[in-house]
Design a protein around this motif. Structure first.
Motif, short mmCIF file in Angstrom:
data_model
loop_
_atom_site.label_atom_id
_atom_site.label_comp_id
_atom_site.label_asym_id
_atom_site.label_seq_id
_atom_site.Cartn_x
_atom_site.Cartn_y
_atom_site.Cartn_z
N ALA A 1 -36.83 21.58 -20.55
CA ALA A 1 -37.56 20.49 -21.19
C ALA A 1 -39.05 20.79 -21.23
O ALA A 1 -39.74 20.49 -22.24
CB ALA A 1 -37.30 19.19 -20.44
N ALA A 2 -39.58 21.40 -20.18
CA ALA A 2 -41.00 21.76 -20.17
C ALA A 2 -41.30 22.77 -21.26
O ALA A 2 -42.33 22.67 -21.96
CB ALA A 2 -41.37 22.32 -18.79
N GLU A 3 -40.43 23.73 -21.42
CA GLU A 3 -40.66 24.76 -22.45
C GLU A 3 -40.62 24.14 -23.84
O GLU A 3 -41.45 24.48 -24.72
CB GLU A 3 -39.58 25.85 -22.33
CG GLU A 3 -39.90 27.13 -23.08
CD GLU A 3 -41.19 27.78 -22.62
OE1 GLU A 3 -41.93 28.27 -23.50
OE2 GLU A 3 -41.47 27.76 -21.41
N PHE B 1 -26.42 11.84 -7.82
CA PHE B 1 -26.50 13.19 -7.29
C PHE B 1 -26.32 14.26 -8.37
O PHE B 1 -25.85 15.37 -8.11
CB PHE B 1 -25.45 13.41 -6.19
CG PHE B 1 -25.64 12.54 -4.97
CD1 PHE B 1 -26.85 11.92 -4.72
CD2 PHE B 1 -24.60 12.35 -4.08
CE1 PHE B 1 -27.04 11.12 -3.59
CE2 PHE B 1 -24.78 11.55 -2.94
CZ PHE B 1 -25.99 10.93 -2.70
N THR B 2 -26.72 13.94 -9.59
CA THR B 2 -26.58 14.87 -10.72
C THR B 2 -27.91 14.96 -11.46
O THR B 2 -28.54 13.93 -11.74
CB THR B 2 -25.50 14.38 -11.71
OG1 THR B 2 -24.26 14.25 -11.01
CG2 THR B 2 -25.33 15.37 -12.86
N SER B 3 -28.32 16.16 -11.76
CA SER B 3 -29.58 16.35 -12.45
C SER B 3 -29.60 15.62 -13.79
O SER B 3 -28.59 15.58 -14.49
CB SER B 3 -29.82 17.84 -12.69
OG SER B 3 -30.99 18.04 -13.45
N PRO B 4 -30.76 15.02 -14.15
CA PRO B 4 -30.86 14.41 -15.48
C PRO B 4 -30.79 15.48 -16.57
O PRO B 4 -31.07 16.66 -16.33
CB PRO B 4 -32.23 13.72 -15.44
CG PRO B 4 -32.99 14.43 -14.38
CD PRO B 4 -32.00 14.87 -13.36
N SER B 5 -30.46 15.06 -17.75
CA SER B 5 -30.31 16.00 -18.86
C SER B 5 -31.65 16.48 -19.37
O SER B 5 -32.70 15.86 -19.13
CB SER B 5 -29.54 15.33 -20.00
OG SER B 5 -30.34 14.30 -20.57
N VAL B 6 -31.61 17.59 -20.09
CA VAL B 6 -32.83 18.11 -20.72
C VAL B 6 -33.40 17.08 -21.68
O VAL B 6 -34.62 16.86 -21.73
CB VAL B 6 -32.50 19.42 -21.49
CG1 VAL B 6 -33.72 19.89 -22.28
CG2 VAL B 6 -32.04 20.49 -20.52
#
Length: 558
Positions: A116-118, A78-83
Motif C-alpha cells: 500500500a505504501a508503494e 488477528f488478521t492483517s488488513p488488506s492492501v
C-alpha cells in the motif's frame, strides 16, 4: 464459548461502529474498516497510521486522535488488513506532508502495508515505514529483524505522533521512530489462551500451574512453558530478558509500559507494576515514566506484557506532549513518595496485673474458638462461595489469628478480653464480619463492665446484648438468614438451660446444639439480608456461612 456478539463474521465492523460512536473526533470510512480523525489536514502535518488484526483493543482505533494516529486500519480478528484498506487510509489522511506507517513485524502486516505504501508513493504521497520488532522473547530463536511487534508499539505511536504534531518532516519523523524502536523491548506471559470468536475454542491449553513465557498477541503459544510464579518473580524474569537484550546499564533512563492482555484485572496489573519498579530500581535503572492498563490486548487472554523504552530528553518530551486519543491515558509521572509514614500509636502502659480466673477462662475459650475457625476455613470458604463472595473463610482466619496473637495482659478480665478481641477483629477483618463481631464483642464487654467473675446468667446477658447489637448494626432480624439465626437460638437455649438448673457444661451443650440447628435451618430460609439476598431462590438449600461459623466457634466454647 460465551461472547456478547451478534455474528462472528461481523464483529470487527460492529465493534468499530460502537467505538467510533463514543469518539466525537473520529470517523469510520463507509467502505473500509478504517478509523480516521475527522478534522485532519494531511498537507499541514505528517500523518501517522498504524493498524493490524482486530482483537487488540483498544489498539489501534483507540489511538486515533490529536498527537497520535491520523488513521487506524483494522483487519479481521488477528488478521492483517488488506492492501486496499491500508491504501484507503493513506489516501484519506495523507497529503503533501507525507505519511508514516507504523507496522508491527508480522509477515502479513509488512506485505500489505508495504505494498500500500508503494502504491501511495506512485500517487505522489511521500510514505515512510517504521517497523516495530520489540518481542525480546524471540532473541534466541530468530534474528532481531524477524522478531514480532507487540505492545511496545503503542509507545512508538505516541513518540512519532507528537513529533508529527510538532511539524517535523516525514523523513525526520520516520528516523525518530526507527531510533526509538531500536531502544524498545517487550515480553509477555500468558496464564491461559484466548478464544477467537470464529474458532469458538481456546488456541492452546495450559495446566493449572503452567504459564506461557514470550507469548504472541494473536493467541499463539509462547516460547516456552514454565511454572506459574508470584508477580514479583514474573517481573524479574521478564525484565531480566529485556534488560539483557537492550544492554541496559545502571543509570539508564527508561519508560515502562505494563500492558494487560484482555482478561487480567487492574489489581494484578498494579501488583506487576509494583514488582517491575522494584526490579528496575534495584538494578539502578531510572524509570522516568510508567503506564499500566490495557493498551494492546489479545481478546480475552489472561496475562500481561512489560515494555521498556530507552528515553532521552527528546523522547521524554514527546511522551509528555498532549494527545487526545481516546485510549491514551496521558500522564505517566511516578509518585516520588508513594508511602506516607504514620506515627505509631502510643505504646500501651505496661500491665503487670495477672489474669483473673475468669479472664484466663475467656482466654482458653477464645483460643479454642479461634482454632476451630482456622480448621474450618475451607468449609466456610466453600459455603460462602455458593451464596456470597467466598471471602468468609479467609476473613475469619485473619480474625482468629489476630485473637491468638493478643498479648497476655489482654486477658486480665472478661471485660478487657472482650474489648481487646473486638479491636483485633475490627482491625484484622475488612469485610462485614469484622464490624459485626467487633460490635457484638464491644457490647458484650460493656454488659460486663466492672464484673470480675461473671455468673452464667451475666454471660447470657452479654451474649443477648451482643446479638442485639449486631441486629441493630446490620438491620437484620431473626429469620433473615444471617448469623443471627444461630446467635438468637443459642442465647435462648442457654437461658432455658440455666432456668432448668443444668450444669454450666450442659448449658454450653444446649447453646451449641441450638446454634447448629439454627445454622442448618438457614438453608430453608429466604435471604432478606446480606449478599445471599441478591440471589433470591438460588440461595435455597445452602446454609448461611455466617451462621455456620457461629455454630463452629460455639462448639469450641465447651
Amino acid at each position: 464459548m460465551k461472547k456478547i456478539i451478534n455474528d462472528p463474521r461481523h464483529v470487527v465492523r460492529e465493534m468499530l461502529e460502537g467505538s467510533v460512536s463514543r469518539s466525537p473526533g473520529q470517523a469510520l470510512l463507509s467502505n473500509q474498516n478504517v478509523v480516521v480523525r475527522k478534522a485532519y489536514d494531511g498537507n499541514a502535518t505528517v500523518a501517522i497510521l498504524s493498524g493490524g488484526g482486530s482483537g487488540h483493543e483498544p489498539a489501534h482505533a483507540g489511538y486515533v486522535g490529536d498527537g497520535m494516529l491520523a488513521a487506524a486500519i483494522a483487519g479481521d480478528v488477528f488478521t492483517s488488513p488488506s492492501v486496499d484498506a491500508v491504501l484507503a487510509a493513506i489516501r484519506t489522511v495523507g497529503g503533501t506532508a507525507g505519511a508514516v506507517l507504523v507496522v508491527k513485524n508480522y509477515t502479513g502486516d509488512r506485505l500489505n502495508f508495504g505494498l500500500a505504501a508503494e502504491m501511495a508513493r506512485s500517487e505522489g504521497i511521500p510514505v515512510e515505514i517504521v517497523t516495530v520488532a520489540d518481542d525480546v522473547a524471540l532473541r534466541d530463536t530468530v534474528a532481531a529483524d524477524k522478531r514480532r511487534g507487540i505492545a511496545g508499539t503503542v509507545l512508538i505511536h505516541k513518540v512519532i505522533g507528537a513529533a508529527a504534531a510538532a511539524g517535523r518532516s516525514v523523513t525526520d519523523v520516520a528516523a525518530l521512530g526507527r531510533r526509538a524502536a531500536t531502544g524498545l523491548g517487550s515480553m509477555g506471559v500468558a496464564l491461559g489462551a484466548c478464544t477467537v470468536p470464529a474458532a469458538g475454542r481456546p488456541g492452546f491449553k495450559l495446566g493449572d500451574t503452567e504459564i506461557e513465557y514470550g507469548l504472541g498477541i494473536h493467541g499463539e503459544p509462547g516460547v516456552r512453558k514454565g511454572p506459574i510464579a508470584p508477580a514479583d518473580g514474573l517481573a524479574e524474569t521478564v525484565l531480566s530478558a529485556i534488560i539483557d537484550d537492550l544492554a541496559l546499564a545502571r543509570g539508564q533512563t527508561v519508560a515502562l509500559l505494563v500492558n494487560g492482555l484482555g482478561a487480567t484485572p487492574p489489581m494484578e496489573l498494579d501488583i506487576l507494576l509494583r514488582g517491575a519498579l522494584h526490579v528496575l530500581h534495584g538494578r539502578g535503572i531510572n524509570v522516568a515514566r510508567a503506564w499500566c492498563g490495557n493498551f494492546l490486548t489479545a481478546l480475552d487472554m489472561p496475562g500481561a506484557s512489560l515494555s521498556l523504552l530507552k528515553v532521552d530528553d527528546e523522547l521524554l518530551g514527546l511522551l509528555d506532549a498532549p494527545a487526545s486519543a481516546p485510549a491514551w491515558p496521558g500522564g505517566g509521572q511516578l509518585n516520588d513518595a508513594p508511602i506516607r509514614q504514620v506515627a505509631d500509636a502510643p505504646a500501651e502502659a505496661a500491665v503487670t496485673t495477672s489474669s483473673t480466673p475468669a479472664g484466663e477462662a475467656v482466654r482458653r475459650a477464645a483460643h479454642a474458638a479461634a482454632q476451630a475457625l482456622l480448621a474450618a476455613e475451607d468449609e466456610l470458604t466453600d459455603l460462602d462461595a455458593k451464596a456470597g463472595d467466598g471471602d468468609l473463610g479467609a476473613s475469619l482466619r485473619r480474625g482468629a489469628e489476630a485473637v491468638l496473637a493478643l498479648p497476655a495482659h489482654a486477658w486480665h478480665s472478661p471485660e478487657s478480653a472482650l474489648r481487646r478481641m473486638a479491636d483485633a477483629m475490627r482491625q484484622a477483618i475488612g469485610g462485614s464480619s469484622g464490624p459485626f463481631y467487633a460490635t457484638g464483642l464491644m457490647r458484650a464487654a460493656r454488659e460486663l463492665t466492672g464484673v470480675a467473675e461473671p455468673t452464667p446468667r451475666q454471660w447470657h446477658a452479654a451474649l443477648q446484648a451482643a446479638a442485639d447489637a449486631i441486629a441493630d448494626l446490620g438491620g437484620a432480624k431473626a429469620g433473615d438468614r444471617t448469623m443471627l439465626d444461630a446467635l438468637y437460638p443459642a442465647a435462648d437455649a442457654y437461658k432455658a438451660a440455666l432456668d432448668a438448673n443444668l450444669a454450666p457444661f450442659e448449658a454450653l451443650e444446649a447453646l451449641h446444639l441450638a446454634a447448629t440447628r439454627g445454622a442448618e435451618d438457614t438453608a430453608t430460609l429466604h435471604a432478606r439480608a446480606g449478599r445471599a439476598a441478591y440471589l433470591g431462590d438460588r440461595a435455597m438449600g445452602i446454609a448461611d456461612g455466617g451462621a455456620v461459623a457461629v455454630a463452629i466457634w460455639m462448639g469450641a466454647l465447651r
